[in-house]
Design a protein around this motif. Structure first.
Motif, mmCIF file in Angstrom:
data_model
loop_
_atom_site.group_PDB
_atom_site.id
_atom_site.type_symbol
_atom_site.label_atom_id
_atom_site.label_comp_id
_atom_site.label_asym_id
_atom_site.label_seq_id
_atom_site.Cartn_x
_atom_site.Cartn_y
_atom_site.Cartn_z
ATOM 1 N N UNK A 1 -1.587 57.217 33.355
ATOM 2 C CA UNK A 1 -0.464 57.268 34.288
ATOM 3 C C UNK A 1 0.577 56.199 33.959
ATOM 4 N N UNK A 2 0.132 55.020 33.535
ATOM 5 C CA UNK A 2 1.083 53.983 33.138
ATOM 6 C C UNK A 2 1.986 54.485 32.016
ATOM 7 N N UNK A 3 1.375 55.126 31.023
ATOM 8 C CA UNK A 3 2.143 55.641 29.884
ATOM 9 C C UNK A 3 3.103 56.753 30.324
ATOM 10 N N UNK A 4 2.583 57.723 31.081
ATOM 11 C CA UNK A 4 3.406 58.863 31.478
ATOM 12 C C UNK A 4 4.529 58.459 32.429
ATOM 13 N N UNK A 5 4.226 57.580 33.365
ATOM 14 C CA UNK A 5 5.261 57.140 34.298
ATOM 15 C C UNK A 5 6.352 56.340 33.602
ATOM 16 N N UNK A 6 5.993 55.670 32.505
ATOM 17 C CA UNK A 6 7.007 54.929 31.739
ATOM 18 C C UNK A 6 8.012 55.871 31.086
#
Length: 254
Positions: A135-140
């Protein structure tokens, strides 16, 4: 509009081709290369892209939930061995494991910017840690994300086997938007999602015991119904419909 399937196991890849030929999953091409060898240009022209495709369960489940083959989507069932408690402890290394391939998939997502992505992982503590990173990667990259944990028992298996499923919707300005799909009725979903004893019935049927058949059922039909209930890692029509509803609501409200 063709679908793209990426699967390195030759046996599963041939199953994909057989299922495509039989019309059970979206028509398309099967690529047996490692995802690490796939480049963004290789994916041009494909409406749907399914990575770590197995035997095409994501395509099948999305169809059952009313997601048309012409509707864009990416899916990825990333290898679970680095995070699974079922794996031998000394053979799994979490984020340092060479089988942790989400970063490779994410590079393709970042370059190609699909509108919607679905994925899965083990529903364990380590799986949730993995999800935080995902989620950290995708939300970035301006994706709105949601997840749920479901059980293999919900697809008719006789064991729990929790699995974690997530959806990511692009929030980028100018992205393609879709009208909400027509919901699949509960009656239509029931043969795939409701029976809790499908695995036991399937074993009995395969052994030649047809006493559990519904009146009027042919043995071959009942076997196929039981197989459908047990497809994949607890993916079922009801759960897919829930994710699609979340996707449509996110697109409507943003």
């Amino acid at each position: 509009m063709a679908a793209y399937y990426n699967e390195i196991d030759p046996y599963a890849a041939q199953w994909l081709r057989n299922l495509i030929s039989a019309g059970h999953i979206a028509a398309g091409d099967v690529d047996e290369r490692s995802i690490e060898d796939v480049r963004p240009d290789d994916l041009r022209g494909y409406t749907q892209c399914h990575f770590f495709a197995g035997i095409g369960v994501w395509s099948f489940a999305l169809r059952m939930a009313g997601w048309d083959d012409s509707r864009p989507v990416w899916t990825g069932s990333c290898p679970c061995q680095p995070f699974s408690i079922a794996a031998v402890a000394h053979e799994r290394a979490g984020f340092d494991d060479s089988r942790h391939l989400f970063p490779t998939w994410f590079d393709l997502i970042r370059e190609c910017r699909p509108v919607v992505c679905f994925g899965e992982q083990v529903g364990s503590r380590d799986g949730l840690t993995w999800l935080d990173s995902v989620f950290d990667h995708l939300e970035s990259e301006s994706y709105a994300c949601a997840a749920a944990i479901t059980s293999a028992a919900g697809a008719g298996a006789d064991h729990i086997r929790n699995r974690l499923y997530f959806v990511a919707n692009s929030m980028r300005t100018g992205r393609q938007r879709h009208q909400p799909i027509e919901r699949v009725s509960l009656a239509a979903q029931a043969p795939f999602a409701e029976s809790r004893n499908a695995a036991a019935r399937l074993r009995a049927l395969m052994a030649g015991d047809y006493s559990g058949l519904l009146s009027g059922d042919e043995p071959s039909i009942a076997v196929e119904r039981c197989r459908a209930r047990g497809y994949g890692n607890a993916i079922n029509a009801r759960q897919a419909a829930i994710f699609i509803e979340c996707a449509d609501e996110a697109m409507t409200h943003h």
